[in-house]
Design a protein around this motif. Sequence first.
Motif, PDB file in Angstrom:
ATOM      1  N   MET A  68       0.840  -1.204   0.000  1.00 30.74           N
ATOM      2  CA  MET A  68       0.000   0.000   0.000  1.00 30.74           C
ATOM      3  C   MET A  68       0.872   1.250   0.000  1.00 30.74           C
ATOM      4  O   MET A  68       0.567   2.239  -0.646  1.00 30.74           O
ATOM      5  N   GLN A  69       1.986   1.181   0.735  1.00 32.51           N
ATOM      6  CA  GLN A  69       2.858   2.356   0.778  1.00 32.51           C
ATOM      7  C   GLN A  69       3.602   2.533  -0.542  1.00 32.51           C
ATOM      8  O   GLN A  69       3.919   3.643  -0.939  1.00 32.51           O
ATOM      9  N   SER A  70       3.857   1.411  -1.237  1.00 27.18           N
ATOM     10  CA  SER A  70       4.568   1.526  -2.515  1.00 27.18           C
ATOM     11  C   SER A  70       3.683   2.165  -3.593  1.00 27.18           C
ATOM     12  O   SER A  70       4.182   2.658  -4.595  1.00 27.18           O
ATOM     13  N   ILE A  71       2.356   2.151  -3.413  1.00 26.10           N
ATOM     14  CA  ILE A  71       1.496   2.874  -4.374  1.00 26.10           C
ATOM     15  C   ILE A  71       1.075   4.234  -3.816  1.00 26.10           C
ATOM     16  O   ILE A  71       0.140   4.864  -4.317  1.00 26.10           O
ATOM     17  N   GLY A  72       1.716   4.664  -2.751  1.00 25.90           N
ATOM     18  CA  GLY A  72       1.476   6.024  -2.255  1.00 25.90           C
ATOM     19  C   GLY A  72       0.519   6.129  -1.084  1.00 25.90           C
ATOM     20  O   GLY A  72       0.159   7.228  -0.674  1.00 25.90           O
ATOM     21  N   GLY A  73       0.070   4.979  -0.561  1.00 27.01           N
ATOM     22  CA  GLY A  73      -0.837   5.012   0.587  1.00 27.01           C
ATOM     23  C   GLY A  73      -0.133   5.500   1.847  1.00 27.01           C
ATOM     24  O   GLY A  73       1.029   5.171   2.073  1.00 27.01           O
ATOM     25  N   GLN A  74      -0.827   6.322   2.647  1.00 25.68           N
ATOM     26  CA  GLN A  74      -0.272   6.785   3.922  1.00 25.68           C
ATOM     27  C   GLN A  74      -1.136   6.230   5.036  1.00 25.68           C
ATOM     28  O   GLN A  74      -2.356   6.345   5.006  1.00 25.68           O
ATOM     29  N   LYS A  75      -0.462   5.625   6.030  1.00 29.51           N
ATOM     30  CA  LYS A  75      -1.205   4.895   7.061  1.00 29.51           C
ATOM     31  C   LYS A  75      -1.652   5.826   8.185  1.00 29.51           C
ATOM     32  O   LYS A  75      -0.870   6.651   8.658  1.00 29.51           O
ATOM     33  N   ILE A  76      -2.898   5.670   8.581  1.00 29.98           N
ATOM     34  CA  ILE A  76      -3.483   6.475   9.656  1.00 29.98           C
ATOM     35  C   ILE A  76      -4.367   5.551  10.497  1.00 29.98           C
ATOM     36  O   ILE A  76      -4.472   4.367  10.187  1.00 29.98           O
ATOM     37  N   ILE A  77      -5.009   6.075  11.532  1.00 29.85           N
ATOM     38  CA  ILE A  77      -6.059   5.325  12.237  1.00 29.85           C
ATOM     39  C   ILE A  77      -7.256   6.255  12.424  1.00 29.85           C
ATOM     40  O   ILE A  77      -7.103   7.367  12.930  1.00 29.85           O
ATOM     41  N   PHE A  78      -8.437   5.792  12.002  1.00 27.29           N
ATOM     42  CA  PHE A  78      -9.686   6.477  12.320  1.00 27.29           C
ATOM     43  C   PHE A  78     -10.263   5.839  13.578  1.00 27.29           C
ATOM     44  O   PHE A  78     -10.089   4.643  13.792  1.00 27.29           O
ATOM     45  N   GLU A 183      -6.689   2.368 -11.270  1.00 28.62           N
ATOM     46  CA  GLU A 183      -5.849   1.401 -11.974  1.00 28.62           C
ATOM     47  C   GLU A 183      -4.595   1.066 -11.170  1.00 28.62           C
ATOM     48  O   GLU A 183      -4.212  -0.092 -11.034  1.00 28.62           O
ATOM     49  N   ASN A 184      -3.991   2.105 -10.657  1.00 27.15           N
ATOM     50  CA  ASN A 184      -2.748   1.959  -9.891  1.00 27.15           C
ATOM     51  C   ASN A 184      -2.992   1.107  -8.635  1.00 27.15           C
ATOM     52  O   ASN A 184      -2.165   0.262  -8.267  1.00 27.15           O
ATOM     53  N   ILE A 185      -4.119   1.320  -7.987  1.00 28.82           N
ATOM     54  CA  ILE A 185      -4.430   0.550  -6.781  1.00 28.82           C
ATOM     55  C   ILE A 185      -4.686  -0.916  -7.135  1.00 28.82           C
ATOM     56  O   ILE A 185      -4.269  -1.819  -6.421  1.00 28.82           O
ATOM     57  N   CYS A 186      -5.331  -1.143  -8.288  1.00 29.05           N
ATOM     58  CA  CYS A 186      -5.540  -2.534  -8.719  1.00 29.05           C
ATOM     59  C   CYS A 186      -4.195  -3.238  -8.931  1.00 29.05           C
ATOM     60  O   CYS A 186      -4.051  -4.414  -8.594  1.00 29.05           O
ATOM     61  N   VAL A 187      -3.205  -2.523  -9.453  1.00 29.37           N
ATOM     62  CA  VAL A 187      -1.867  -3.101  -9.630  1.00 29.37           C
ATOM     63  C   VAL A 187      -1.287  -3.475  -8.259  1.00 29.37           C
ATOM     64  O   VAL A 187      -0.739  -4.559  -8.067  1.00 29.37           O
ATOM     65  N   GLY A 188      -1.446  -2.587  -7.283  1.00 31.60           N
ATOM     66  CA  GLY A 188      -0.989  -2.865  -5.920  1.00 31.60           C
ATOM     67  C   GLY A 188      -1.704  -4.073  -5.336  1.00 31.60           C
ATOM     68  O   GLY A 188      -1.085  -4.908  -4.659  1.00 31.60           O
ATOM     69  N   TYR A 189      -2.990  -4.188  -5.596  1.00 29.16           N
ATOM     70  CA  TYR A 189      -3.759  -5.330  -5.097  1.00 29.16           C
ATOM     71  C   TYR A 189      -3.263  -6.631  -5.721  1.00 29.16           C
ATOM     72  O   TYR A 189      -3.137  -7.651  -5.046  1.00 29.16           O
TER      73      TYR A 189
END
Length: 443
Positions: A68-78, A183-189
């Motif tokens: 997730m981080q390699s596709i630009g995701g930033q981790k948080i907590i809600f 599309e980019n997230i599907c690649v990460g998945y």
Amino acid sequence: MNRLSRIFQPITVVPKNANSTNKDFISRSQRLMLELGIIHQAVPGCFHYLPLGMKALSKLINLVDEEMQSIGGQKIIFPTLVKSELWEKSDRSNDMGPELITLKDRHNQNYILGPTHEETATNFLSTLAPMSYKKFPLLLYQITSKYRDEMKPRFGLIRSREFLMKDMYSFDVNENSALKMYENICVGYDRVFNRIGVEYCKVKGSSGTMGGNLSHEYHYPADVGDDKILNCHKCNYATNTQLLEEHVCPNCGEIKNVTVQNSIEVGHTFFFGDKYSKPLKAHYVDENNKPCVFQMGSYGIGISRILAASLECLSTEQELRWPDSIAPYNVVIIPPKRGSKEANQMDHLEVALYKNLENYLPNLKNNILLDDRTSLSIGRRFLDCKRTGIRFIVVLNKRSCENPAIYELNDIVKQEQLHLNENELVQYLKNNGKDLERINKTA
Ligand SMILES: [Zn+2]
């Protein structure tokens, strides 16, 4: 050094089902995970994760974090507590109805325990001063417990009331950029599911209560799955049969050459435009300083469900089989029984072997276990380790007293038994644990 005798693994016996039509039918992964001390039920649909289960879970979480981080995701907590009025604004409280767990606080404020956080994420952005279009796209995700008051919690972690989910939310300033993001997230998945290593099927999704425009689902084929996937062998199209009236390929019209298989949904991607950003008023400002609503998507991965579903796919009726990528341990060393002639001759050879394997195969660091329950026979310990799903079992026996020492290597997945010296053993683990390479980037 990881010693098996120190690992808390309460073994229990779960009564076998009388027959499969029994309404309390227990799935294979559920029974084995309970019996072998991987999880323990607290109340229906809620589980304690025990040390072996936790270790597998941490590996899975690390793997998902990396991708997730390699596709630009930033981790948080809600927060888990979500104001009910947010779900009224998005008009979803009725859709989910009795599956929402609701509660009141001491000030009589209504809350739900979040089953997913589209509203929370969107509302969060709407409470900030609208940011410039230049700050986007933005991709936020969390891996936290989610809640769903299932009518019939079933199959352990496969359909539970409290579960761990990775949920991710994307914010884009126009549809073009949002679709690129999708599309980019599907690649990460795809990378996540390839690395886990369990055979999966990616299908065009039905959006269910999410509404929305575009979605894909990731499924593990399994008899106990609640979904049904249609595969067209003529055009290679795959889809969830919820979308279909009959078993006809919606892509090419094929009727004969299609198969339908039960499956467990383990991941989901949605693009839903302004479905939430409009009612919840989440805005950015464009180049003319005009406020505009976001184009959004949400993306889930069922973390605790994958743990159980991968075991459901790979295990036998009697023995757990883990994907190499998330197995709690990959290698176990079984020294001779205490007091035996071999044990006396060996002078702690098992400790030297353990350290050498870790040295020569840094990927195995913290993935090797020493079965030091030496009051038990080798055979008994072998069966225990096999049942718990440790793939490579190295036995020290009479031949290990030779010079050079020969080790009995059992590869449970390949059903092979080999007699190897230390170099050959290292080489075998290097070649056959190809997934060990990938795991241990994360372990
Ligand atoms: Zn077709």
